[in-house]
Design a protein around this motif. Sequence first.
Motif, PDB file in Angstrom:
ATOM      1  N   THR A 173       3.703   7.263  12.669  1.00 17.55           N
ATOM      2  CA  THR A 173       5.105   6.860  12.839  1.00 17.55           C
ATOM      3  C   THR A 173       5.237   5.682  13.800  1.00 17.55           C
ATOM      4  O   THR A 173       6.333   5.145  13.970  1.00 17.55           O
ATOM      5  N   ASP A 174       4.142   5.280  14.426  1.00 13.67           N
ATOM      6  CA  ASP A 174       4.145   4.120  15.305  1.00 13.67           C
ATOM      7  C   ASP A 174       4.647   2.906  14.517  1.00 13.67           C
ATOM      8  O   ASP A 174       4.274   2.729  13.355  1.00 13.67           O
ATOM      9  N   PRO A 175       5.507   2.078  15.102  1.00 17.19           N
ATOM     10  CA  PRO A 175       6.060   0.933  14.364  1.00 17.19           C
ATOM     11  C   PRO A 175       5.011   0.059  13.677  1.00 17.19           C
ATOM     12  O   PRO A 175       5.232  -0.391  12.552  1.00 17.19           O
ATOM     13  N   LYS A 176       3.879  -0.165  14.328  1.00 17.02           N
ATOM     14  CA  LYS A 176       2.851  -0.983  13.689  1.00 17.02           C
ATOM     15  C   LYS A 176       2.217  -0.237  12.514  1.00 17.02           C
ATOM     16  O   LYS A 176       2.030  -0.799  11.433  1.00 17.02           O
ATOM     17  N   ALA A 177       1.888   1.029  12.704  1.00 12.94           N
ATOM     18  CA  ALA A 177       1.236   1.819  11.647  1.00 12.94           C
ATOM     19  C   ALA A 177       2.121   1.953  10.416  1.00 12.94           C
ATOM     20  O   ALA A 177       1.651   1.831   9.285  1.00 12.94           O
ATOM     21  N   ARG A 178       3.402   2.187  10.622  1.00  8.94           N
ATOM     22  CA  ARG A 178       4.268   2.444   9.466  1.00  8.94           C
ATOM     23  C   ARG A 178       4.543   1.211   8.611  1.00  8.94           C
ATOM     24  O   ARG A 178       5.048   1.325   7.502  1.00  8.94           O
ATOM     25  N   MET A 227       1.938  -0.915   7.948  1.00 14.61           N
ATOM     26  CA  MET A 227       0.636  -1.287   7.380  1.00 14.61           C
ATOM     27  C   MET A 227       0.559  -0.875   5.914  1.00 14.61           C
ATOM     28  O   MET A 227       0.892   0.248   5.544  1.00 14.61           O
ATOM     29  N   LYS A 228       0.099  -1.809   5.099  1.00 17.57           N
ATOM     30  CA  LYS A 228      -0.011  -1.573   3.658  1.00 17.57           C
ATOM     31  C   LYS A 228      -0.911  -0.374   3.351  1.00 17.57           C
ATOM     32  O   LYS A 228      -0.599   0.445   2.488  1.00 17.57           O
ATOM     33  N   SER A 229      -2.034  -0.247   4.066  1.00 16.04           N
ATOM     34  CA  SER A 229      -2.966   0.853   3.800  1.00 16.04           C
ATOM     35  C   SER A 229      -2.334   2.208   4.119  1.00 16.04           C
ATOM     36  O   SER A 229      -2.559   3.188   3.403  1.00 16.04           O
ATOM     37  N   VAL A 230      -1.527   2.274   5.159  1.00 16.52           N
ATOM     38  CA  VAL A 230      -0.840   3.527   5.514  1.00 16.52           C
ATOM     39  C   VAL A 230       0.191   3.872   4.447  1.00 16.52           C
ATOM     40  O   VAL A 230       0.263   5.018   3.984  1.00 16.52           O
ATOM     41  N   ARG A 231       0.983   2.890   4.043  1.00 13.19           N
ATOM     42  CA  ARG A 231       2.008   3.149   3.008  1.00 13.19           C
ATOM     43  C   ARG A 231       1.352   3.564   1.690  1.00 13.19           C
ATOM     44  O   ARG A 231       1.837   4.474   1.013  1.00 13.19           O
ATOM     45  N   ARG A 232       0.242   2.944   1.344  1.00  7.80           N
ATOM     46  CA  ARG A 232      -0.464   3.309   0.109  1.00  7.80           C
ATOM     47  C   ARG A 232      -1.020   4.735   0.225  1.00  7.80           C
ATOM     48  O   ARG A 232      -0.918   5.532  -0.700  1.00  7.80           O
TER      49      ARG A 232
END
Length: 186
Positions: free
Chosen positions: A154-159, A161-166
């Motif tokens: 849920t960190d702003p940078k992580a959320r 990221m294309k790899s996280v969303r995928r």
Amino acid sequence: RTGVAFADVAHVVISSDIVYADRSTRNVLDIYRSRGAHEAAPILLFVHGGAWDHGDKKSCAPYAIRFALRGYVCVAMNYRLSQEAPFPAAVDDVRAALAWVRDHAAEFGGDAERVALVGQSAGAHLAMLAAYERDRTVASPKCVVEFYGPVDLTDPKARTMKSVRRFLGAKYRSAPDRFRVASPMA
């Protein structure tokens, strides 16, 4: 440095592509153990990295060989990648591999009561999620060794990221609960 000499490999028995679940062709694992092992050894279950969308158990081979030579039984697993099946599929695969390892430990010289999960990056993330499961009917490891795994999706940078969303199969604004549930710190 993880260079493995040819002579080292000669002292390790490697059993490859053992099926641990029937969900995908990727649900296979490799087992590494010392040729001279005579008693039940602690087990290290390695989960490869690769941003949840690439990678392979073979990347764990240098570590598995080194630890097998030191008396551990090492298992390196593949899991379903995000393009095949989004979250929670890969976590389910780690849990299935962990259960398989515990159920079959005696067959390959391992001690089912001494199992550790080891992962790096996305593999560390999956290892933590599998280990921190609240449902204790699932086999749980004695410990987790994690190398630079994300703990808060849920960190702003992580959320963003294309790899996280995928991996999660959604964008944060449409599924914030999914991002929270997929964060080991939650």
